[in-house]
Scaffold this motif. Structure first.
Motif, PDB file in Angstrom:
ATOM      1  N   LEU A   1      66.666 -39.065 -30.437  1.00  0.00           N
ATOM      2  CA  LEU A   1      65.744 -37.932 -30.284  1.00  0.00           C
ATOM      3  C   LEU A   1      66.026 -36.852 -31.324  1.00  0.00           C
ATOM      4  CD1 LEU A   1      65.680 -37.586 -26.378  1.00  0.00           C
ATOM      5  CD2 LEU A   1      63.958 -38.656 -27.844  1.00  0.00           C
ATOM      6  N   THR A   2      66.286 -37.261 -32.543  1.00  0.00           N
ATOM      7  CA  THR A   2      66.597 -36.403 -33.701  1.00  0.00           C
ATOM      8  C   THR A   2      67.961 -35.717 -33.594  1.00  0.00           C
ATOM      9  OG1 THR A   2      65.585 -34.323 -32.899  1.00  0.00           O
ATOM     10  CG2 THR A   2      64.121 -35.933 -33.966  1.00  0.00           C
TER      11      THR A   2
ATOM     12  N   THR B   1      76.104 -37.900 -26.740  1.00  0.00           N
ATOM     13  CA  THR B   1      74.823 -38.334 -26.157  1.00  0.00           C
ATOM     14  C   THR B   1      74.920 -39.721 -25.525  1.00  0.00           C
ATOM     15  OG1 THR B   1      73.848 -39.387 -28.128  1.00  0.00           O
ATOM     16  CG2 THR B   1      73.589 -36.989 -27.919  1.00  0.00           C
ATOM     17  N   SER B   2      76.122 -40.128 -25.126  1.00  0.00           N
ATOM     18  CA  SER B   2      76.318 -41.435 -24.493  1.00  0.00           C
ATOM     19  C   SER B   2      75.960 -41.337 -23.009  1.00  0.00           C
ATOM     20  CB  SER B   2      77.774 -41.886 -24.662  1.00  0.00           C
ATOM     21  OG  SER B   2      78.001 -43.102 -23.981  1.00  0.00           O
ATOM     22  N   LYS B   3      74.811 -41.883 -22.644  1.00  0.00           N
ATOM     23  CA  LYS B   3      74.297 -41.731 -21.275  1.00  0.00           C
ATOM     24  C   LYS B   3      75.223 -42.370 -20.245  1.00  0.00           C
ATOM     25  CE  LYS B   3      70.290 -43.515 -22.541  1.00  0.00           C
ATOM     26  NZ  LYS B   3      70.382 -43.461 -24.022  1.00  0.00           N
ATOM     27  N   SER B   4      75.751 -43.547 -20.547  1.00  0.00           N
ATOM     28  CA  SER B   4      76.626 -44.234 -19.584  1.00  0.00           C
ATOM     29  C   SER B   4      77.859 -43.395 -19.261  1.00  0.00           C
ATOM     30  CB  SER B   4      77.049 -45.596 -20.130  1.00  0.00           C
ATOM     31  OG  SER B   4      75.934 -46.440 -20.308  1.00  0.00           O
TER      32      SER B   4
ATOM     33  N   ALA C   1      61.551 -42.339 -24.678  1.00  0.00           N
ATOM     34  CA  ALA C   1      62.596 -42.394 -25.707  1.00  0.00           C
ATOM     35  C   ALA C   1      63.975 -42.631 -25.089  1.00  0.00           C
ATOM     36  CB  ALA C   1      62.591 -41.107 -26.517  1.00  0.00           C
ATOM     37  N   VAL C   2      64.261 -41.936 -23.990  1.00  0.00           N
ATOM     38  CA  VAL C   2      65.568 -42.055 -23.340  1.00  0.00           C
ATOM     39  C   VAL C   2      65.767 -43.454 -22.760  1.00  0.00           C
ATOM     40  CG1 VAL C   2      66.954 -41.252 -21.392  1.00  0.00           C
ATOM     41  CG2 VAL C   2      65.805 -39.597 -22.871  1.00  0.00           C
ATOM     42  N   SER C   3      64.685 -44.035 -22.233  1.00  0.00           N
ATOM     43  CA  SER C   3      64.796 -45.331 -21.559  1.00  0.00           C
ATOM     44  C   SER C   3      64.529 -46.516 -22.481  1.00  0.00           C
ATOM     45  CB  SER C   3      63.817 -45.388 -20.385  1.00  0.00           C
ATOM     46  OG  SER C   3      62.474 -45.280 -20.838  1.00  0.00           O
ATOM     47  N   ALA C   4      64.282 -46.252 -23.764  1.00  0.00           N
ATOM     48  CA  ALA C   4      63.901 -47.322 -24.690  1.00  0.00           C
ATOM     49  C   ALA C   4      64.938 -48.443 -24.742  1.00  0.00           C
ATOM     50  CB  ALA C   4      63.666 -46.744 -26.087  1.00  0.00           C
ATOM     51  N   SER C   5      66.206 -48.065 -24.809  1.00  0.00           N
ATOM     52  CA  SER C   5      67.252 -49.091 -24.896  1.00  0.00           C
ATOM     53  C   SER C   5      67.324 -49.913 -23.620  1.00  0.00           C
ATOM     54  CB  SER C   5      68.614 -48.446 -25.188  1.00  0.00           C
ATOM     55  OG  SER C   5      68.973 -47.535 -24.167  1.00  0.00           O
TER      56      SER C   5
END
Length: 425
Positions: free
Chosen positions: A160-161, A220-223, A294-298
């Motif tokens: 997200l830039t 920015t590592s969501k996990s 964008a957040v859920s793309a992966s």
């Protein structure tokens, strides 16, 4: 040997935490192979353990079972035609877990050692993130070739830039895992029941924990962000158990078990859905706002492509039962079977491909049974609860096995549980 083991683990953590600048410096010095000393240290400790065990004929039963599983995976991998080096590379990936277990259970490293790891390496990692935030580090995005193999010393990427900061580590998610793992070790060592809830965490450690969470957010590592938040919830539940006495103990105990089971199911159900009808989930994730998409793309990519393709690796019907063997998925493929490479990005998918349905079913039943039998205030259960919390949280979107720091942390936790198995405090 115990003192030497401590020193080697300190060096191992230093190399792991500062691997990017070390790779950069060693390459320019003409000795890129020296970075693999960290693997040599683990092999040396493991070989010493094997020799010592051969003379004493004593071994922890759980450790023996786990080693037998790896041996089974090696045999199956060779039977299924995987290259010997691919299988051995796949087996090597498990070494940090076994060394973490042995360091506590066989070499007697104490809990204060784990607290010192937190105090020593969290400031180093945070310094790296601060420098990455303020400056363009020379190793960011650096790639090189060594012995005919292209190697990425440090990944440079964005979401997200926003830059995904990694500091001294090779990738942002590795930095986040290190901070979360070290914080877990601190909580497990300093706050274990019966001798710690009577005293508060001092201000310095509170600041380090808060800064660790801030550092995880910078990556920015969501996990890891989710894992850190679950650690906070877990501590609140356990602390409430002790603080409010008999009134809230049944509620707190049930809440801990429910939290662990729900996280476990969050890791198991989506891959199962992905193998049948992934659009049930992905359509909802892809049809929302731009930010959500964008957040859920992966995650959408995992459900639509990665997990179904991972299952396709089990090309023969019997492989669903036996697995493909150690090295049959993940990093070992990247080097020896690149055209079929699949990262798995889910612990249970990884185990299914490597060891098959029987092992996966027994593994899940063992974990679920022990979670249901938990009495979290007991020291041994406290360690196992943290082990499951970290394993289940990361296992939903990470194969776990290929994260050295995470694997060593899980080895520490499981050994502390086994070491205190007879504890009744």
């Amino acid at each position: 040997m115990n003192g030497l083991t401590r020193k080697l683990i300190y060096i191992w953590f230093f190399i792991t935490a500062c691997e990017a600048p070390l790779r950069y410096a060693l390459y320019h010095a003409g000795f890129p192979i020296f970075i693999y000393l960290k693997d040599a240290f683990l092999v040396a400790i493991f070989l010493y353990f094997v020799i010592r065990t051969a003379f004493s004929a004593r071994m922890n039963r759980l450790l023996l079972v786990l080693l037998a599983v790896i041996l089974y995976g090696i045999v199956v991998g060779l039977f299924n035609g995987l290259a010997l080096l691919q299988v051995l590379f796949g087996a090597k990936i498990y070494l940090p877990f076994f060394i973490g277990f042995l360091a506590i259970y066989s070499f007697g490293l104490e809990r204060t050692f784990l607290i010192r790891l937190f105090h020593v390496f969290v400031p180093i990692i945070l310094l790296g993130l601060l420098l990455d935030l303020l400056f363009d580090l020379p190793w960011a995005g650096f790639e090189y070739e060594a012995y005919g193999v292209p190697i990425q010393a440090a990944r440079k990427w964005w979401t997200l830039t926003l830059p995904r900061l990694s500091g001294f580590a090779r990738a942002s998610f590795e930095t986040a895992i290190l901070l979360t793992s070290l914080s877990t070790l601190y909580l497990a060592s300093h706050l274990s029941p019966s001798d710690t809830f009577s005293r508060r965490i001092n201000l310095g450690n509170i600041i380090l924990l808060i800064l660790s969470l801030a550092g995880v957010v910078l990556t920015t590592s969501k996990s890891s962000i989710v894992a850190f938040l679950f650690l906070a919830i877990f501590y609140f539940l356990i602390n409430s158990w002790e603080k409010y006495g008999d009134t809230y103990r049944p509620i707190s105990g049930l809440a801990v078990k429910l939290l662990l089971i729900l996280i476990l199911l969050a890791g198991i159900i989506p891959p199962a859905v992905a193998l049948t009808s992934p659009t049930i989930v992905t359509d909802h994730l892809s049809s929302g706002s731009t930010i959500i998409t964008a957040v859920s793309a992966s995650y959408v990519e995992r459900m639509q492509t990665m997990w179904p393709e991972a299952l396709a690796l089990l090309s023969s019907g019997y492989m669903f039962v036996t697995g493909r063997g150690v090295g049959g998925i993940g990093a070992a493929q990247h080097y020896f079977e690149e055209s079929a490479y699949n990262a798995a990005d889910n612990l249970y998918v990884y185990f299914l491909v490597d060891f098959g349905t029987i092992f996966l079913a027994l593994f899940l039943l063992y974990l679920i049974y022990n979670v249901l039998m938990l009495t979290p205030l007991k020291r041994k259960c406290f360690y196992f609860s943290l082990f499951c919390l970290v394993l289940f949280t990361y296992g939903t979107t990470l194969n776990v096995i290929e994260s050295p720091a995470l694997m060593m942390t899980l080895g520490f936790m499981l050994a502390l549980w086994q070491e205190n198995e007879s504890d009744r405090s």
